[in-house]
Design a protein around this motif. Structure first.
Motif, PDB file in Angstrom:
ATOM      1  N   ASN A  31     -24.354  85.091  78.921  1.00  0.00           N
ATOM      2  CA  ASN A  31     -23.718  84.879  80.224  1.00  0.00           C
ATOM      3  C   ASN A  31     -22.231  84.579  80.081  1.00  0.00           C
ATOM      4  N   LYS A  32     -21.896  83.744  79.103  1.00  0.00           N
ATOM      5  CA  LYS A  32     -20.490  83.399  78.887  1.00  0.00           C
ATOM      6  C   LYS A  32     -19.690  84.626  78.459  1.00  0.00           C
ATOM      7  N   LEU A  33     -20.278  85.438  77.598  1.00  0.00           N
ATOM      8  CA  LEU A  33     -19.601  86.653  77.156  1.00  0.00           C
ATOM      9  C   LEU A  33     -19.437  87.641  78.317  1.00  0.00           C
ATOM     10  N   LEU A  34     -20.472  87.768  79.126  1.00  0.00           N
ATOM     11  CA  LEU A  34     -20.388  88.656  80.293  1.00  0.00           C
ATOM     12  C   LEU A  34     -19.269  88.218  81.224  1.00  0.00           C
ATOM     13  N   HIS A  35     -19.177  86.935  81.447  1.00  0.00           N
ATOM     14  CA  HIS A  35     -18.141  86.415  82.339  1.00  0.00           C
ATOM     15  C   HIS A  35     -16.752  86.789  81.838  1.00  0.00           C
ATOM     16  N   LYS A  36     -16.522  86.612  80.559  1.00  0.00           N
ATOM     17  CA  LYS A  36     -15.207  86.914  79.993  1.00  0.00           C
ATOM     18  C   LYS A  36     -14.932  88.411  79.949  1.00  0.00           C
ATOM     19  N   LEU A  37     -15.889  89.175  79.470  1.00  0.00           N
ATOM     20  CA  LEU A  37     -15.666  90.605  79.263  1.00  0.00           C
ATOM     21  C   LEU A  37     -15.560  91.386  80.563  1.00  0.00           C
ATOM     22  N   THR A  38     -16.360  91.031  81.560  1.00  0.00           N
ATOM     23  CA  THR A  38     -16.289  91.765  82.832  1.00  0.00           C
ATOM     24  C   THR A  38     -14.961  91.513  83.534  1.00  0.00           C
ATOM     25  N   ARG A  39     -14.465  90.311  83.449  1.00  0.00           N
ATOM     26  CA  ARG A  39     -13.189  90.011  84.104  1.00  0.00           C
ATOM     27  C   ARG A  39     -11.999  90.611  83.368  1.00  0.00           C
ATOM     28  N   ARG A  40     -12.185  90.950  82.124  1.00  0.00           N
ATOM     29  CA  ARG A  40     -11.141  91.645  81.373  1.00  0.00           C
ATOM     30  C   ARG A  40     -11.270  93.159  81.492  1.00  0.00           C
ATOM     31  N   GLY A  41     -12.350  93.611  82.136  1.00  0.00           N
ATOM     32  CA  GLY A  41     -12.593  95.039  82.233  1.00  0.00           C
ATOM     33  C   GLY A  41     -13.027  95.656  80.923  1.00  0.00           C
ATOM     34  N   ASN A  44     -18.531  98.139  78.985  1.00  0.00           N
ATOM     35  CA  ASN A  44     -18.957  99.512  79.245  1.00  0.00           C
ATOM     36  C   ASN A  44     -20.481  99.569  79.139  1.00  0.00           C
ATOM     37  N   ASP A  45     -21.039 100.747  79.217  1.00  0.00           N
ATOM     38  CA  ASP A  45     -22.503 100.884  79.178  1.00  0.00           C
ATOM     39  C   ASP A  45     -23.098 100.278  77.915  1.00  0.00           C
ATOM     40  N   GLU A  46     -22.453 100.527  76.783  1.00  0.00           N
ATOM     41  CA  GLU A  46     -22.989 100.046  75.515  1.00  0.00           C
ATOM     42  C   GLU A  46     -22.982  98.525  75.453  1.00  0.00           C
ATOM     43  N   VAL A  47     -21.860  97.920  75.807  1.00  0.00           N
ATOM     44  CA  VAL A  47     -21.755  96.461  75.765  1.00  0.00           C
ATOM     45  C   VAL A  47     -22.760  95.823  76.717  1.00  0.00           C
ATOM     46  N   LEU A  48     -22.901  96.390  77.900  1.00  0.00           N
ATOM     47  CA  LEU A  48     -23.860  95.843  78.860  1.00  0.00           C
ATOM     48  C   LEU A  48     -25.296  95.991  78.378  1.00  0.00           C
ATOM     49  N   SER A  49     -25.577  97.037  77.620  1.00  0.00           N
ATOM     50  CA  SER A  49     -26.931  97.203  77.088  1.00  0.00           C
ATOM     51  C   SER A  49     -27.277  96.083  76.103  1.00  0.00           C
ATOM     52  N   TRP A  50     -26.254  95.484  75.494  1.00  0.00           N
ATOM     53  CA  TRP A  50     -26.480  94.361  74.577  1.00  0.00           C
ATOM     54  C   TRP A  50     -26.608  93.032  75.312  1.00  0.00           C
ATOM     55  N   LEU A  51     -26.027  92.956  76.510  1.00  0.00           N
ATOM     56  CA  LEU A  51     -25.897  91.663  77.178  1.00  0.00           C
ATOM     57  C   LEU A  51     -26.814  91.459  78.379  1.00  0.00           C
ATOM     58  N   LEU A  52     -27.360  92.513  78.954  1.00  0.00           N
ATOM     59  CA  LEU A  52     -28.271  92.347  80.086  1.00  0.00           C
ATOM     60  C   LEU A  52     -29.527  91.607  79.654  1.00  0.00           C
ATOM     61  N   HIS A  53     -29.984  90.687  80.494  1.00  0.00           N
ATOM     62  CA  HIS A  53     -31.175  89.901  80.150  1.00  0.00           C
ATOM     63  C   HIS A  53     -31.878  89.435  81.425  1.00  0.00           C
ATOM     64  N   ILE A  66     -18.320 101.876  84.228  1.00  0.00           N
ATOM     65  CA  ILE A  66     -19.672 102.067  83.728  1.00  0.00           C
ATOM     66  C   ILE A  66     -20.236 103.341  84.339  1.00  0.00           C
ATOM     67  N   SER A  67     -21.416 103.735  83.896  1.00  0.00           N
ATOM     68  CA  SER A  67     -22.034 104.953  84.414  1.00  0.00           C
ATOM     69  C   SER A  67     -23.428 104.653  84.963  1.00  0.00           C
ATOM     70  N   GLY A  68     -24.119 105.699  85.350  1.00  0.00           N
ATOM     71  CA  GLY A  68     -25.474 105.545  85.848  1.00  0.00           C
ATOM     72  C   GLY A  68     -26.437 104.999  84.811  1.00  0.00           C
ATOM     73  N   GLN A  69     -26.068 105.059  83.545  1.00  0.00           N
ATOM     74  CA  GLN A  69     -26.928 104.519  82.496  1.00  0.00           C
ATOM     75  C   GLN A  69     -27.127 103.014  82.670  1.00  0.00           C
ATOM     76  N   THR A  70     -26.046 102.318  83.032  1.00  0.00           N
ATOM     77  CA  THR A  70     -26.166 100.880  83.261  1.00  0.00           C
ATOM     78  C   THR A  70     -27.071 100.597  84.452  1.00  0.00           C
ATOM     79  N   LEU A  71     -26.974 101.411  85.514  1.00  0.00           N
ATOM     80  CA  LEU A  71     -27.838 101.214  86.669  1.00  0.00           C
ATOM     81  C   LEU A  71     -29.305 101.389  86.277  1.00  0.00           C
ATOM     82  N   LYS A  72     -29.538 102.299  85.361  1.00  0.00           N
ATOM     83  CA  LYS A  72     -30.899 102.510  84.868  1.00  0.00           C
ATOM     84  C   LYS A  72     -31.403 101.293  84.112  1.00  0.00           C
ATOM     85  N   ASN A  73     -30.480 100.603  83.422  1.00  0.00           N
ATOM     86  CA  ASN A  73     -30.854  99.437  82.615  1.00  0.00           C
ATOM     87  C   ASN A  73     -30.932  98.145  83.414  1.00  0.00           C
TER      88      ASN A  73
END
Length: 249
Positions: A31-41, A44-53, A66-73
């Motif tokens: 969650n902390k990493l998501l907060h920092k990385l999303t606000r920095r832009g 991407n799809d790969e990073v989000l695939s590691w962090l979604l929970h 991001i692309s439709g791949q993230t929406l799928k995940n």
């Protein structure tokens, strides 16, 4: 200002170079990493695939491409409450297809807040699918999308919707009437219909009659409104409305 904790310093350092080892971290650190990385832009799809929970509550990727791949995940985040997708000009209006956006509600029935502004893949079908999956929806932003009155008819069935942004769409008086005569009439607190070129005074009259709890109403840049709407706006302003904007042509 209190000094940063050792954990925060470590998160800052780790966030500088995204890595697959993110997937092995506890969800609180994700969650902390998501907060920092999303606000920095930097997500991407790969990073989000590691962090979604499954404990994730809010995902704001308005600064990320991001692309439709993230929406799928997104189904991994089964308890997600708030979702904000990137908007033009960061991405093209056609960046997300209708088929990919249909997945937004799938696997995320607890969504309360959704922002899909400016995306031409947001169709009536997408709105209907979202309404069917997310009955607790409270806030929806779908401005500058190709929705029609059919989408408003679907939204009318929601009884918890408090904030709706349908600015710069092609909805008509018929759609507004269908919307406010449903459960939304009692729950709606904020509505943006500015830039809706097909609306007339009839829509403003319907809103004044059915939506008695409105605190924010924006209907500027609607070219078919007359002085009648101005009169109604003044009456609303004398009530409990906090923000009111209009343009009379």
């Amino acid at each position: 200002m209190e000094p940063s904790s050792l954990r925060d310093l470590c998160v800052d350092k780790v966030s500088l170079q995204p890595s697959p080892f993110y997937a092995q971290l506890p969800w609180m650190l994700k969650n902390k990493l998501l907060h920092k990385l999303t606000r920095r832009g930097k997500c991407n799809d790969e990073v989000l695939s590691w962090l979604l929970h499954s404990h994730l509550i809010e995902l704001d990727v308005r600064e990320c491409v991001i692309s439709g791949q993230t929406l799928k995940n997104l189904s991994r985040a089964k308890n997600l409450r708030e979702l904000f997708l990137p908007e033009p000009p960061l991405v093209e209006r056609s960046h997300f297809s209708e088929s990919s956006l249909l997945r937004v509600g799938e696997g995320n029935p607890h969504l309360r807040v959704v922002s899909l502004n400016g995306l031409c893949g947001v169709t009536d079908r997408v709105v209907m699918a979202l309404v069917g999956s997310c009955v607790w929806l409270q806030e929806l932003h779908i401005s500058a999308t190709p929705i029609t009155d059919h989408a408003l008819a679907a939204l009318a069935t929601l009884t918890h919707l408090a904030s709706l942004n349908i600015a710069k769409t092609q909805v008509s008086d018929v759609g507004i009437q269908q919307l406010v005569c449903g459960g939304v009439g009692n729950s709606l607190r904020e509505l943006r219909i500015d830039g809706c070129a097909r609306l007339t005074d009839y829509s403003i009259e319907s809103l004044c009659h059915y939506c008695t709890h409105l605190s924010i109403l924006c209907f500027h840049h609607c070219p078919r409104l007359s002085e009648r709407s101005q009169t109604l706006a003044v009456q609303l302003k004398s009530q409990s409305v906090k923000q009111l904007t209009w343009t009379i042509y």
